[in-house]
Design a protein around this motif. Structure first.
Motif, mmCIF file in Angstrom:
data_model
loop_
_atom_site.group_PDB
_atom_site.id
_atom_site.type_symbol
_atom_site.label_atom_id
_atom_site.label_comp_id
_atom_site.label_asym_id
_atom_site.label_seq_id
_atom_site.Cartn_x
_atom_site.Cartn_y
_atom_site.Cartn_z
ATOM 1 N N ALA A 22 4.339 85.132 -18.752
ATOM 2 C CA ALA A 22 4.559 84.672 -20.128
ATOM 3 C C ALA A 22 6.022 84.709 -20.549
ATOM 4 O O ALA A 22 6.387 84.155 -21.595
ATOM 5 C CB ALA A 22 3.743 85.546 -21.093
ATOM 6 N N ALA A 23 6.888 85.335 -19.780
ATOM 7 C CA ALA A 23 8.277 85.548 -20.180
ATOM 8 C C ALA A 23 9.013 84.225 -20.391
ATOM 9 O O ALA A 23 8.820 83.262 -19.649
ATOM 10 C CB ALA A 23 9.005 86.380 -19.135
ATOM 11 N N PHE A 136 14.939 86.053 -12.008
ATOM 12 C CA PHE A 136 15.647 87.209 -11.455
ATOM 13 C C PHE A 136 15.447 88.447 -12.326
ATOM 14 O O PHE A 136 15.152 89.538 -11.824
ATOM 15 C CB PHE A 136 17.133 86.881 -11.321
ATOM 16 C CG PHE A 136 17.966 88.051 -10.871
ATOM 17 C CD1 PHE A 136 17.863 88.539 -9.585
ATOM 18 C CD2 PHE A 136 18.847 88.660 -11.748
ATOM 19 C CE1 PHE A 136 18.626 89.623 -9.174
ATOM 20 C CE2 PHE A 136 19.608 89.747 -11.354
ATOM 21 C CZ PHE A 136 19.504 90.229 -10.054
ATOM 22 N N VAL A 137 15.581 88.284 -13.637
ATOM 23 C CA VAL A 137 15.366 89.413 -14.556
ATOM 24 C C VAL A 137 13.962 89.968 -14.385
ATOM 25 O O VAL A 137 13.749 91.190 -14.340
ATOM 26 C CB VAL A 137 15.616 88.982 -16.009
ATOM 27 C CG1 VAL A 137 15.194 90.090 -16.984
ATOM 28 C CG2 VAL A 137 17.088 88.633 -16.227
ATOM 29 N N MET A 138 12.968 89.084 -14.267
ATOM 30 C CA MET A 138 11.585 89.537 -14.100
ATOM 31 C C MET A 138 11.401 90.286 -12.783
ATOM 32 O O MET A 138 10.730 91.318 -12.720
ATOM 33 C CB MET A 138 10.633 88.331 -14.141
ATOM 34 C CG MET A 138 10.507 87.672 -15.508
ATOM 35 S SD MET A 138 9.815 88.791 -16.762
ATOM 36 C CE MET A 138 11.302 89.170 -17.692
ATOM 37 N N ALA A 177 9.433 81.803 -11.069
ATOM 38 C CA ALA A 177 10.154 80.551 -10.828
ATOM 39 C C ALA A 177 9.190 79.398 -10.536
ATOM 40 O O ALA A 177 9.458 78.252 -10.899
ATOM 41 C CB ALA A 177 11.125 80.729 -9.667
ATOM 42 N N LEU A 178 8.063 79.702 -9.895
ATOM 43 C CA LEU A 178 7.050 78.679 -9.597
ATOM 44 C C LEU A 178 6.120 78.433 -10.777
ATOM 45 O O LEU A 178 5.210 77.607 -10.692
ATOM 46 C CB LEU A 178 6.218 79.107 -8.385
ATOM 47 C CG LEU A 178 6.944 79.161 -7.036
ATOM 48 C CD1 LEU A 178 6.042 79.778 -5.979
ATOM 49 C CD2 LEU A 178 7.395 77.771 -6.608
ATOM 50 N N GLU A 179 6.314 79.196 -11.850
ATOM 51 C CA GLU A 179 5.504 79.085 -13.073
ATOM 52 C C GLU A 179 4.033 79.369 -12.798
ATOM 53 O O GLU A 179 3.141 78.694 -13.330
ATOM 54 C CB GLU A 179 5.702 77.713 -13.722
ATOM 55 C CG GLU A 179 7.153 77.450 -14.113
ATOM 56 C CD GLU A 179 7.352 76.100 -14.782
ATOM 57 O OE1 GLU A 179 6.572 75.161 -14.512
ATOM 58 O OE2 GLU A 179 8.303 75.986 -15.585
#
Length: 455
Positions: A22-23, A136-138, A177-179
């Protein structure tokens, strides 16, 4: 089974998966966004330094035999490979000199495996700089929160925490990144749980960097499998025989979700001024300060006493090292080379430096004094002379620590220095221009193209 668990241990995997899926970039505080860029500047610096190391040459040769394509960059080299092998090799290059970043609470080095996976993906799938930075943050958040839950016992039991926890971080980053949705992200973490490995026994050898490369490669693979619908366990972290139960006797599971979205792991991340284990930074600082004002000779020193957290001795009491790689985690070598040469760069942690008999003799005079009251960022070094005189220097906040962080310009200088050291021919300034503006870049893969050597 879950009905008997404390409430904070229920559905930890689900909570992390929902958070990652969800980010949004708007959720990330400005200082965390900037720290992500700082981490990537440091990442490219250390990867360029290690890219042409003889051990990386050997690894490139072996991995290249099994490459499934040639569309992903190996930083600082002209070879290209499939994204899984490229991710592994770039993580290895960034870790090989032990010059990568450090999350202080856990001593995880998060960026090498997580960034390597994301940049390999970005070369194969259109992605904006903003999307890569969010992922990256996640990834860092997931790796370090899991690390918080199992520290310090996990490392003390012999697990190499960067390798074990960053496979989850790489999986989460690539999933974002791949959602992928929350269920798929959970599957990715599940696949990662079966591939979490790495041993402290490997420190000082290339095996350690191989397991860091595996974290990048296997984390990416875990997310790719999840994207195709391969299901994993429901509770790979908190399950009865999940990672947390296996990784330590009693995990502090609440630390995985406590403050999620309010407290950020990247704000506890640091960057090394010296190519060695982070616990050696205050020791080297103290030795360099003592050397700078020296009115003595090495022959006058009877012994060197270092006072610090027990972790300092546990991780770096390594006399009689045989290689530069071993010297990166040796207090005996670090103390000797800093006092003898007044420097502590890559040349001082090389095979040539290790073979110096003067350094070997001085290192043998080192004595550890454990004091649990000392933080890992601090140390005291005392020179005890044959005359009975004692000279002491205490460092409370090592250079590069959270209290004395490297400035942006110092990180840029590090990239300049290490790019030159690596000998790849990659120009530092164009790469820096891209990295410091990555959040506005339409193409996240641009830094990889700039960091590629063209034959």
């Amino acid at each position: 089974m879950n009905a008997t668990r404390p409430s904070h241990e229920v559905a930890v995997t689900q909570a992390l998966s929902r958070f990652v899926s969800a980010a949004q970039w708007g959720d990330i505080p400005r200082e965390v966004r900037h720290e992500a860029k700082r981490a990537l500047v440091n990442y490219f610096a250390v990867a360029l330094a290690g890219a042409r190391d003889p051990m990386i040459d050997k690894a490139v040769g072996v991995y290249g035999r099994f490459s499934a394509g040639s569309y992903a960059t190996i930083i600082g080299r002209d070879e290209r490979m499939d994204m899984l092998n490229a991710a592994a090799l770039n993580a290895m290059s960034a870790n090989v000199f032990d010059f990568d970043d450090t999350h202080i609470p856990t001593i995880i080095h998060p960026t090498a495996p997580i960034a390597a996976a994301l940049f390999a993906l970005a070369e194969c799938r259109p992605m904006s700089g903003e999307a890569l930075l969010l992922a990256f943050v996640m990834g860092v958040e997931v790796a370090c929160r899991i690390g918080n839950a199992v520290s310090p016992e996990h490392y003390q039991r012999g697990w190499h925490i960067t390798s074990t926890c960053c496979v989850f971080g790489a999986a989460a980053a690539v999933a974002r990144a791949l959602e992928l949705d929350a269920m798929q992200t959970g599957w990715a973490l599940g696949h990662a749980s079966g591939q979490a490995g790495g041993l402290v026994e490997t420190l000082g050898t290339m095996s350690k960097s191989v397991s860091v490369g595996n974290a990048a490669r296997n984390g990416m693979l875990s997310a790719l499998l999840a994207k195709e619908g391969l299901a994993g366990p429901d509770a790979p972290l908190e399950g009865q025989r999940g990672f947390l139960a296996v990784a330590c006797t009693r995990a502090e599971t609440r630390r995985i979700t406590e403050g999620l979205g309010r407290e950020w792991a990247l704000l506890s991340n640091t960057y090394k001024p010296y190519p060695c284990g982070v616990v050696l930074n205050p020791v080297i600082d103290a030795c360099l300060d003592l050397r700078r004002d020296a009115r003595w000779t090495l022959d006058e020193i009877e012994r060197v006493e270092i006072v610090g957290h027990p972790l300092l001795r546990e991780r770096t009491d390594r006399p009689h090292v045989r290689t530069g790689r071993e010297s990166q985690v040796s207090a005996q070598h670090a103390v000797a080379v800093a006092l003898a040469r007044g420097r502590a760069g890559l040349a001082e942690f090389s095979d040539n430096a290790v073979s110096d008999p003067v350094l070997r003799a001085l290192g043998n005079r080192l004595r550890f004094i454990d004091d649990p009251a000392w933080p890992v960022e601090a140390a005291q070094v005392t020179l005890v002379f044959r005359s009975g005189k004692r000279v002491t220097h205490r460092v409370l906040n090592a250079r590069g620590s959270l209290a004395a962080p490297l400035a942006d310009v110092e990180l840029s200088d590090k990239l300049y220095e290490l790019a030159a050291y690596g000998g790849s021919g990659v120009a530092a300034q164009p790469l820096l221009d891209l990295l410091w503006k990555l959040d506005t870049a339409p193409d996240a893969a641009a830094p990889m193209r700039t960091a590629r050597t063209v034959s």
